[in-house]
Design a protein around this motif. Structure first.
Motif, PDB file in Angstrom:
ATOM      1  N   UNK A  38      57.700  35.251  50.554  1.00 48.98           N
ATOM      2  CA  UNK A  38      56.555  34.366  50.701  1.00 48.98           C
ATOM      3  C   UNK A  38      56.065  33.914  49.338  1.00 48.98           C
ATOM      4  N   UNK A  39      55.344  32.811  49.341  1.00 49.15           N
ATOM      5  CA  UNK A  39      54.726  32.289  48.121  1.00 49.15           C
ATOM      6  C   UNK A  39      53.239  32.122  48.388  1.00 49.15           C
ATOM      7  N   UNK A  40      52.451  32.492  47.403  1.00 45.41           N
ATOM      8  CA  UNK A  40      50.997  32.363  47.480  1.00 45.41           C
ATOM      9  C   UNK A  40      50.566  31.546  46.270  1.00 45.41           C
ATOM     10  N   UNK A  41      49.750  30.535  46.498  1.00 46.06           N
ATOM     11  CA  UNK A  41      49.195  29.736  45.414  1.00 46.06           C
ATOM     12  C   UNK A  41      47.683  29.884  45.462  1.00 46.06           C
ATOM     13  N   UNK A  42      47.133  30.445  44.410  1.00 43.84           N
ATOM     14  CA  UNK A  42      45.686  30.599  44.266  1.00 43.84           C
ATOM     15  C   UNK A  42      45.265  29.681  43.125  1.00 43.84           C
ATOM     16  N   UNK A  43      44.863  28.468  43.471  1.00 43.34           N
ATOM     17  CA  UNK A  43      44.641  27.420  42.486  1.00 43.34           C
ATOM     18  C   UNK A  43      43.344  27.573  41.699  1.00 43.34           C
ATOM     19  N   UNK A  44      42.382  28.307  42.253  1.00 39.76           N
ATOM     20  CA  UNK A  44      41.095  28.532  41.591  1.00 39.76           C
ATOM     21  C   UNK A  44      40.849  30.036  41.589  1.00 39.76           C
ATOM     22  N   UNK A  45      41.675  30.748  40.849  1.00 38.20           N
ATOM     23  CA  UNK A  45      41.764  32.203  40.943  1.00 38.20           C
ATOM     24  C   UNK A  45      40.595  32.958  40.324  1.00 38.20           C
ATOM     25  N   UNK A  46      39.879  32.363  39.397  1.00 43.87           N
ATOM     26  CA  UNK A  46      38.785  33.069  38.745  1.00 43.87           C
ATOM     27  C   UNK A  46      39.311  34.164  37.830  1.00 43.87           C
ATOM     28  N   UNK A  47      38.442  35.100  37.489  1.00 45.60           N
ATOM     29  CA  UNK A  47      38.791  36.170  36.556  1.00 45.60           C
ATOM     30  C   UNK A  47      39.441  37.372  37.201  1.00 45.60           C
ATOM     31  N   UNK A  48      39.525  37.380  38.529  1.00 45.85           N
ATOM     32  CA  UNK A  48      40.233  38.448  39.226  1.00 45.85           C
ATOM     33  C   UNK A  48      39.404  39.660  39.587  1.00 45.85           C
ATOM     34  N   UNK A  49      38.337  39.915  38.847  1.00 44.45           N
ATOM     35  CA  UNK A  49      37.537  41.117  39.065  1.00 44.45           C
ATOM     36  C   UNK A  49      36.067  40.772  38.828  1.00 44.45           C
ATOM     37  N   UNK A  50      35.226  41.204  39.753  1.00 46.28           N
ATOM     38  CA  UNK A  50      33.795  40.920  39.656  1.00 46.28           C
ATOM     39  C   UNK A  50      33.061  42.043  38.941  1.00 46.28           C
ATOM     40  N   UNK A  51      31.837  41.775  38.598  1.00 47.84           N
ATOM     41  CA  UNK A  51      31.005  42.689  37.817  1.00 47.84           C
ATOM     42  C   UNK A  51      30.906  44.074  38.455  1.00 47.84           C
ATOM     43  N   UNK A  52      30.836  44.125  39.759  1.00 46.94           N
ATOM     44  CA  UNK A  52      30.694  45.400  40.472  1.00 46.94           C
ATOM     45  C   UNK A  52      32.035  46.078  40.756  1.00 46.94           C
ATOM     46  N   UNK A  53      33.118  45.530  40.217  1.00 46.52           N
ATOM     47  CA  UNK A  53      34.442  46.124  40.421  1.00 46.52           C
ATOM     48  C   UNK A  53      35.178  45.592  41.631  1.00 46.52           C
ATOM     49  N   UNK A  54      34.541  44.696  42.385  1.00 43.84           N
ATOM     50  CA  UNK A  54      35.198  44.102  43.556  1.00 43.84           C
ATOM     51  C   UNK A  54      36.344  43.205  43.118  1.00 43.84           C
ATOM     52  N   UNK A  55      37.420  43.239  43.899  1.00 44.07           N
ATOM     53  CA  UNK A  55      38.578  42.412  43.604  1.00 44.07           C
ATOM     54  C   UNK A  55      38.310  40.963  43.975  1.00 44.07           C
TER      55      UNK A  55
ATOM     56  N   UNK B 180      65.549  50.468  59.224  1.00 47.41           N
ATOM     57  CA  UNK B 180      65.680  50.289  57.778  1.00 47.41           C
ATOM     58  C   UNK B 180      64.379  49.723  57.198  1.00 47.41           C
ATOM     59  N   UNK B 181      64.070  50.107  55.961  1.00 48.18           N
ATOM     60  CA  UNK B 181      62.850  49.564  55.341  1.00 48.18           C
ATOM     61  C   UNK B 181      62.975  48.066  55.073  1.00 48.18           C
ATOM     62  N   UNK B 182      61.844  47.436  54.952  1.00 50.07           N
ATOM     63  CA  UNK B 182      61.810  46.007  54.639  1.00 50.07           C
ATOM     64  C   UNK B 182      61.450  45.842  53.172  1.00 50.07           C
ATOM     65  N   UNK B 183      61.961  44.792  52.587  1.00 50.61           N
ATOM     66  CA  UNK B 183      61.631  44.434  51.199  1.00 50.61           C
ATOM     67  C   UNK B 183      60.837  43.130  51.257  1.00 50.61           C
ATOM     68  N   UNK B 184      59.692  43.109  50.583  1.00 50.98           N
ATOM     69  CA  UNK B 184      58.879  41.909  50.511  1.00 50.98           C
ATOM     70  C   UNK B 184      58.993  41.341  49.106  1.00 50.98           C
ATOM     71  N   UNK B 185      59.329  40.064  49.027  1.00 55.24           N
ATOM     72  CA  UNK B 185      59.419  39.364  47.752  1.00 55.24           C
ATOM     73  C   UNK B 185      58.366  38.268  47.750  1.00 55.24           C
ATOM     74  N   UNK B 186      57.447  38.363  46.805  1.00 62.26           N
ATOM     75  CA  UNK B 186      56.315  37.446  46.765  1.00 62.26           C
ATOM     76  C   UNK B 186      56.273  36.700  45.440  1.00 62.26           C
ATOM     77  N   UNK B 187      56.199  35.390  45.530  1.00 65.17           N
ATOM     78  CA  UNK B 187      55.932  34.552  44.364  1.00 65.17           C
ATOM     79  C   UNK B 187      54.431  34.299  44.375  1.00 65.17           C
ATOM     80  N   UNK B 188      53.738  34.797  43.374  1.00 67.32           N
ATOM     81  CA  UNK B 188      52.289  34.658  43.283  1.00 67.32           C
ATOM     82  C   UNK B 188      51.962  33.715  42.139  1.00 67.32           C
ATOM     83  N   UNK B 189      51.431  32.547  42.488  1.00 67.55           N
ATOM     84  CA  UNK B 189      51.052  31.544  41.503  1.00 67.55           C
ATOM     85  C   UNK B 189      49.530  31.557  41.408  1.00 67.55           C
ATOM     86  N   UNK B 190      49.021  31.881  40.215  1.00 66.23           N
ATOM     87  CA  UNK B 190      47.571  31.905  40.008  1.00 66.23           C
ATOM     88  C   UNK B 190      47.213  30.897  38.922  1.00 66.23           C
ATOM     89  N   UNK B 191      46.083  30.235  39.114  1.00 64.77           N
ATOM     90  CA  UNK B 191      45.650  29.216  38.180  1.00 64.77           C
ATOM     91  C   UNK B 191      44.134  29.221  38.089  1.00 64.77           C
TER      92      UNK B 191
END
Length: 142
Positions: free
Chosen positions: A47-64, A91-102
């Motif tokens: 899967x591919x995920x595009x987060x075009x307005x990703x921000x700083x990733x972590x908030x002041x209170x530690x929230x993701x 059999x186990x599954x393998x997840x391959x993720x393309x994560x695009x952050x901006x």
């Protein structure tokens, strides 16, 4: 539309509406992964995920923020899915993720890079079952 700039270096307060958005995002993404990885014959899911307005990733209170939510849910789900698969002799599954952050704001982008790095290192522990390829950008998004 007025653009609101955040002071990511000082820490950004997590507002109620954003907190609710994150609850929905977490629940939806989790349900999506569990549904898409349900078929016993599927050994790989990409899967591919595009987060075009990703921000700083972590908030002041530690929230993701959303980029870290995506990584966290991926890690939790790959473990949960493969525990269940193993218990059922599948059999186990393998997840391959393309994560695009901006994020166009340089301050947010720098904070995001610093905040996301330890989570990608942690995800590396699951390398046999989870691969996250990160593309990060510091550009305007249209």
């Amino acid at each position: 539309m007025t653009q609101k700039l955040y002071d990511w270096n000082a820490g950004v307060e997590l507002l109620r509406h954003t907190e609710q958005k994150h609850v929905v995002l977490r629940e939806y993404f989790r349900a999506y992964l569990l549904t898409r990885c349900k078929l016993p014959k599927r050994e790989k899911f990409r899967l591919a995920i595009v987060d075009a307005f990703a921000g700083g990733g972590l908030y002041k209170n530690g929230e993701y923020g959303s980029p870290l939510i995506f990584i966290d849910v991926l890690q939790q789900c790959v473990r949960e899915i493969n525990i269940e698969r193993e218990a059922n002799g599948i059999k186990p599954i393998r997840i391959e993720c393309l994560l695009v952050v901006n994020d166009a704001e340089t301050e947010a982008y720098k904070n995001l890079k610093a905040n996301i790095a330890p989570h990608l290192i942690k995800a590396e522990e699951l390398k046999d079952h989870l691969q996250i390829t990160l593309i990060d950008r510091n550009q305007t998004f249209e």
